[in-house]
Design an enzyme around this catalytic site. Structure first.
Site, mmCIF file in Angstrom:
data_model
loop_
_atom_site.group_PDB
_atom_site.id
_atom_site.type_symbol
_atom_site.label_atom_id
_atom_site.label_comp_id
_atom_site.label_asym_id
_atom_site.label_seq_id
_atom_site.Cartn_x
_atom_site.Cartn_y
_atom_site.Cartn_z
ATOM 1 N N CYS A 7 100.507 72.854 42.317
ATOM 2 C CA CYS A 7 99.342 72.011 42.620
ATOM 3 C C CYS A 7 99.805 70.643 43.079
ATOM 4 O O CYS A 7 99.106 69.945 43.799
ATOM 5 C CB CYS A 7 98.477 71.889 41.382
ATOM 6 S SG CYS A 7 99.419 71.381 39.946
ATOM 7 N N GLU A 13 95.065 73.889 50.520
ATOM 8 C CA GLU A 13 96.331 74.012 49.783
ATOM 9 C C GLU A 13 97.167 75.090 50.462
ATOM 10 O O GLU A 13 96.711 76.233 50.573
ATOM 11 C CB GLU A 13 96.021 74.498 48.364
ATOM 12 C CG GLU A 13 96.082 73.438 47.323
ATOM 13 C CD GLU A 13 96.003 74.009 45.910
ATOM 14 O OE1 GLU A 13 95.170 74.886 45.652
ATOM 15 O OE2 GLU A 13 96.794 73.561 45.077
ATOM 16 N N LYS A 52 94.192 83.025 27.706
ATOM 17 C CA LYS A 52 94.153 84.085 28.714
ATOM 18 C C LYS A 52 95.111 83.698 29.840
ATOM 19 O O LYS A 52 94.799 82.893 30.700
ATOM 20 C CB LYS A 52 92.740 84.266 29.288
ATOM 21 C CG LYS A 52 92.637 85.589 30.040
ATOM 22 C CD LYS A 52 91.860 85.508 31.327
ATOM 23 C CE LYS A 52 92.540 84.910 32.495
ATOM 24 N NZ LYS A 52 93.701 85.631 33.041
#
Ligand code: NAP
Length: 492
Positions: free
Chosen positions: A296, A393, A186
């Protein structure tokens, strides 16, 4: 120079727009579609099938039906499929690069870099497919024999994020293929086109029907929810935000699924007083600006010794101020748009809050007016220690700089986060470099390096950055389980 509209139309025409289930492309059962946009312009690139739970169930049916035969294929055969896929992706590197630039926004040069990186997982795991070894030993009491083997885990659900549309898919699919697992992929709703093209390449490379099934959807939770609770599913591999990862881990407990979780990061970038400052600035440019900071692994906090902070900050800000923002398809672009308006607003909120708390923008500090979701590359100094921008983040081209006095303080600041994906350390002192490896709570460390990603290395984090490793010798293990056979010694 830019890419012609004809070239773009020709490429988009080659991208499958339907769901891949059991080796066939077919529309969603509901007939619904979702639009994929170009973040540089906001225009629709393609409308593709929008799967629902019924399609997801059909995808798992296909994966479950294919599992036994697929796990029984010769490892060399699986390796050869991956090798052919590596050759095909490499031959079509320009197509994959352009498609990623169109749907995700990164500059073409960076997209080409991702094709190389993403393709390397195919080559690496084509080689690993034939190296899944077990062992045989005599039990300590001499009365039996111990045979330890590795077996394919079984059908896997792979969920990928939007920021590295090719590499995040190959990093999961290649080891699953090598191990003999079937899959339901997905991809992110924002960037599914690259996965669609890659799935077509895998079919051309000889991947049997049902081994890889792809469901594109705008309703991720609703569509995959039942799959995670279906006892035929054996593994969930997820790359994305920590919040979603935590929810999926809870759902995975229902079936005690094997899980791999590549989650968020908050990477510290440490510059010691003995560092080569020019090398540190060059490393910072990559660690911060790669993928517009939407990685990330992006350096999220620059922690610099007070004696070199001014030199580092001014050189870094000068390099950043030279960058050109623009659509990724233009050669002159160094920094593309952010993925959407919501992300851009979040970045600007973090910057504005830091500035109102006393930080100073040496360069940047604002969105770029006009179409697309562009944000000016920014360097902030004097950021207060408790600022939100240091805790969350950023996922944008913004570099907050703070200072430290001694090594103990640097380590304390660096570890002061619930994340633990990667850290970057710049120092000329090798002993200090190794010491940082011991003291920093991260799964990876870049020593005088602004990038650590490598298909031959184990990528992954500790703390709330995740579980498991992708790539390296460890990568295939995530898709294998250990079986032990106890054999009675006929002489005993
Ligand atoms: P995200 O919102 O967590 O989404 C990641 C994937 O999960 C997407 O495919 C998303 O689908 C899907 N998803 C969302 N909610 C779901 C649910 N309830 N059930 C099942 N699937 C669900 O993350 P993102 O914004 O795409 O990516 C950015 C994040 O990924 C950052 O935190 C970044 O640090 C992290 N990341 C980590 C690594 C690593 O290796 N550690 C690498 C790259 C990125 P939709 O697209 O439909 O929302």
């Amino acid at each position: 120079m830019t890419v012609s509209p004809e070239r773009i139309q020709e490429l988009l025409a080659a991208v499958p727009t339907e769901l891949l289930i059991g080796g066939h492309w077919r529309p969603a059962a509901s007939g619904k579609t979702l639009d994929v946009l170009n973040p540089a312009t906001g225009e629709v690139l393609l409308s593709i099938s929008d799967a629902g739970p019924q399609d997801a169930a059909a995808a798992l049916d296909a994966a479950a039906a294919a599992q036994e035969a697929w796990a029984s294929t010769a490892p060399r055969e699986r390796g050869e499929i991956l090798r052919r896929a590596f050759e095909a992706v490499t031959a079509r590197a320009e197509d994959f690069a352009l498609l990623m630039t169109l749907e995700m926004g990164k500059p073409l040069a960076e997209a080409r870099g991702e094709v190389t990186y993403g393709a390397e997982f195919l080559r690496w795991f084509s080689e690993e497919a034939v190296r899944s070894f077990g062992r045989y030993s005599i039990a300590p009491d001499g009365k039996s024999r111990l045979l330890v083997t590795k077996k394919a885990v079984g059908p896997c659900l792979l969920i990928t994020p939007w920021n590295f549309p090719l590499a995040m898919a190959t990093r999961k699919i290649a080891p699953a293929v090598a191990a003999g697992c079937t899959m339901v992929l997905k991809p992110a709703a924002l960037t599914p086109l690259t996965s669609q093209l890659f799935a077509a390449v895998l079919l051309e490379a000889g991947l049997p029907a049902g081994v890889l099934n792809v469901i594109t959807t705008s309703t991720a939770g609703e569509t995959t929810g039942d799959l995670i609770k279906d006892s035929r599913l054996r593994k969930l591999s997820f790359t994305g935000s920590t919040g979603v990862g935590q929810r999926l881990l809870a759902d995975a407990s229902h079936n005690v699924l094997r899980t791999s979780m590549e989650l968020g990061g908050n990477a510290p970038f440490l510059v010691f007083e003995d560092a080569d400052i020019d090398a540190a600035v060059a490393g910072a440019m990559i660690a911060k600006l790669r993928n517009m900071g939407e990685a990330c692994t992006a350096a999220n906090r620059f922690i610099v010794h007070e004696s070199v902070a001014e030199e580092f900050s001014s050189k870094f800000a000068a390099r950043i101020a030279e960058l050109t923002t623009g659509p990724g398809i233009e050669d002159s672009t160094n920094v593309g748009p952010l993925i959407d308006e919501k992300s851009r607003q979040k970045v600007h909120e973090l910057v504005s809050e830091a500035v109102s708390d006393g930080a100073v923008a040496l360069t940047g500090g604002a969105p770029v007016a006009g179409e697309g979701y562009f944000y000016r590359p920014t360097v902030l100094t004097g950021v207060p220690e408790g600022a939100r921008i240091l805790a969350e983040e950023i996922f944008g081209p913004v570099a907050p700089i703070i200072t430290f006095k001694d090594e103990a303080e640097a380590v304390r600041l660096a570890n002061n986060t619930e994340y633990g994906l990667v850290a970057y350390v710049f120092t000329r002192d090798l002993n200090r470099g190794f010491r940082m490896g011991e003291k920093l709570e991260t799964g990876m460390l870049g020593l005088n390096a602004g990038v650590v990603s490598n298909a031959a290395a184990p990528f992954g984090g500790v703390k709330q950055s995740g579980l498991g490793r992708e790539g390296g010798l460890e990568g295939i293990e995530e898709y294998l389980y250990t079986q032990y056979i106890g054999i009675a010694d006929p002489q005993a």
